[in-house]
Design an enzyme around this catalytic site. Structure first.
Site, PDB file in Angstrom:
ATOM      1  N   GLY A   1       0.834  -0.838   0.031  1.00 33.63           N
ATOM      2  CA  GLY A   1       0.056   0.101  -0.061  1.00 33.63           C
ATOM      3  C   GLY A   1       0.872   1.263   0.062  1.00 33.63           C
TER       4      GLY A   1
ATOM      5  N   TYR B   1      -5.663  -7.007  -8.107  1.00 37.62           N
ATOM      6  CA  TYR B   1      -6.364  -6.564  -7.001  1.00 37.62           C
ATOM      7  C   TYR B   1      -7.683  -7.185  -6.467  1.00 37.62           C
ATOM      8  CZ  TYR B   1      -3.386  -2.308  -7.795  1.00 37.62           C
ATOM      9  OH  TYR B   1      -2.486  -1.455  -8.089  1.00 37.62           O
TER      10      TYR B   1
ATOM     11  N   GLY C   1       7.156   0.125  -6.016  1.00 35.76           N
ATOM     12  CA  GLY C   1       7.462   0.622  -4.630  1.00 35.76           C
ATOM     13  C   GLY C   1       8.398   1.774  -4.729  1.00 35.76           C
ATOM     14  N   ALA C   2       9.023   1.802  -5.708  1.00 38.70           N
ATOM     15  CA  ALA C   2      10.107   2.916  -6.090  1.00 38.70           C
ATOM     16  C   ALA C   2       9.738   4.432  -5.833  1.00 38.70           C
ATOM     17  CB  ALA C   2      10.837   2.939  -7.617  1.00 38.70           C
ATOM     18  N   GLY C   3       8.457   4.948  -6.355  1.00 40.19           N
ATOM     19  CA  GLY C   3       7.813   6.101  -6.023  1.00 40.19           C
ATOM     20  C   GLY C   3       7.642   6.493  -4.420  1.00 40.19           C
ATOM     21  N   ASP C   4       7.045   5.369  -3.871  1.00 39.48           N
ATOM     22  CA  ASP C   4       6.835   5.560  -2.258  1.00 39.48           C
ATOM     23  C   ASP C   4       8.147   5.389  -1.836  1.00 39.48           C
ATOM     24  OD1 ASP C   4       4.150   5.066  -3.092  1.00 39.48           O
ATOM     25  OD2 ASP C   4       4.448   2.862  -2.773  1.00 39.48           O
TER      26      ASP C   4
END
Length: 322
Positions: free
Chosen positions: A36, A106, A255-258
């Site tokens: 998430g 999802y 997950g790179a952006g987060d």
């Protein structure tokens, strides 16, 4: 001083990550993790020593309990994370093959998080934090979740918190026009925008992200552009600062952006909080370093560093800790 450095909220999901490099249709074993956008950020900042609060809704089920336990183990305050006895925890299933595109599925329709409403908001958390971070993902889940997001941003801003927004567009959840409408509404409540170049072109086609968000009140717009690095725009002066990337062997890009957001915000919270070029360069560099550590590992959060590890990389210390 506020009790929390940062508060965030959203839909924490159970992640079933296919083992090895096997594409999802052929996978036989899975690793269970927590995923998430907002919980990734919360985990990253907590590992870096920041005081973090997280809220939202999970099901009163085994996945929900696993999420609560793992976030708490990271040192995150989850006292306001609601367990819904009627709706399930959202589920994300994906792979990370090296020779093919990543497939993501999802199971979040009618999940506990879709029922988030303004009545669920922990006002005590929102008024006791230096920073509130939100994403468009939560707002697009339902009309009540959109209302909750806007209300949370309003409460935190009125209490003096810095409010940031990452659109985090997921076209599986809504069409581009719907995203543009929702992000346009949220942008008016945020001073700092952290966005990807690809998604900014979906939200404001033909209009540079920095101009589109500045027209809606943003003070700083950071545009993440993958291997091309990132650029921070200061809306009042028109100044921009570009940051490069830390090159690593990428294993899993999800997950790179987060992770970039984690490093950028941590740098601000740790003192690099001016609009000078030096502070902007440090924020962009720290974001790039944290992102590089995440894409070099499988899963959304295993690569997120603790403070000593990040400091050693930023300081170009020894490659081996003996």
């Amino acid at each position: 001083m506020p009790e929390f450095d940062l508060v965030t909220f959203g839909e924490p999901m159970a992640l079933l990550l296919a083992g090895g490099d096997v594409p999802l249709p052929n996978a036989r074993d899975f690793v269970l993790q927590v995923a998430g956008a907002e919980s990734n950020l919360a985990t990253g900042l907590a590992r870096l020593g920041h005081r973090v609060g997280y809220f939202g809704r999970v099901g009163a089920d085994n996945f929900g309990e696993r999420i609560r336990r793992e976030l708490r183990a990271e040192g995150i305050d989850v006292s306001a994370l609601i367990s819904d006895p009627e709706r399930p925890t959202g589920l994300l299933i994906r792979d990370s093959p090296q020779a093919a595109p990543i497939t993501v599925e999802y199971r979040r329709a009618a999940s506990a998080a879709t029922a988030l409403s303004p009545d669920d908001l922990p006002v005590d958390l929102l008024t006791a934090t230096r920073w509130l971070h939100v994403t468009g993902i939560t707002a697009v889940l339902s009309e009540s979740a959109l209302a909750a997001t806007i209300t949370a941003m309003t409460i935190a801003a009125e209490a003096g918190a810095t409010v940031s927004l990452d659109p985090n567009v997921r076209l599986r959840l809504a069409e581009a026009d719907r995203w543009s409408t929702i992000v346009g509404r949220l942008a008016g409540y945020a001073k700092i925008i952290l966005t990807g170049r690809d998604e900014s072109e979906l939200i404001s086609p033909g209009i540079p992200a920095q101009r589109w968000y500045a027209d809606r009140g943003a003070e700083i717009v950071v545009v993440k552009d993958g291997g091309n690095g990132s650029t921070e725009y200061h809306c009042a002066t028109g100044q921009s600062v570009h940051g490069g990337v830390r090159t690593v062997s990428a294993v899993d890009s999800v997950g790179a952006g987060d992770a970039f957001n984690t490093g950028w915000i941590s740098s601000w919270l740790s003192g690099a909080a001016t609009t000078t070029a030096a502070d902007a360069e440090l924020r962009l560099h720290t974001g790039s370093v944290v992102a590089s550590m995440v894409v070099a590992t499988r899963g959304d959060t295993p690569g997120l560093p603790n403070r000593p590890t990040l400091d050693r990389v930023l300081g170009r210390g020894a490659d081996v800790d003996r």
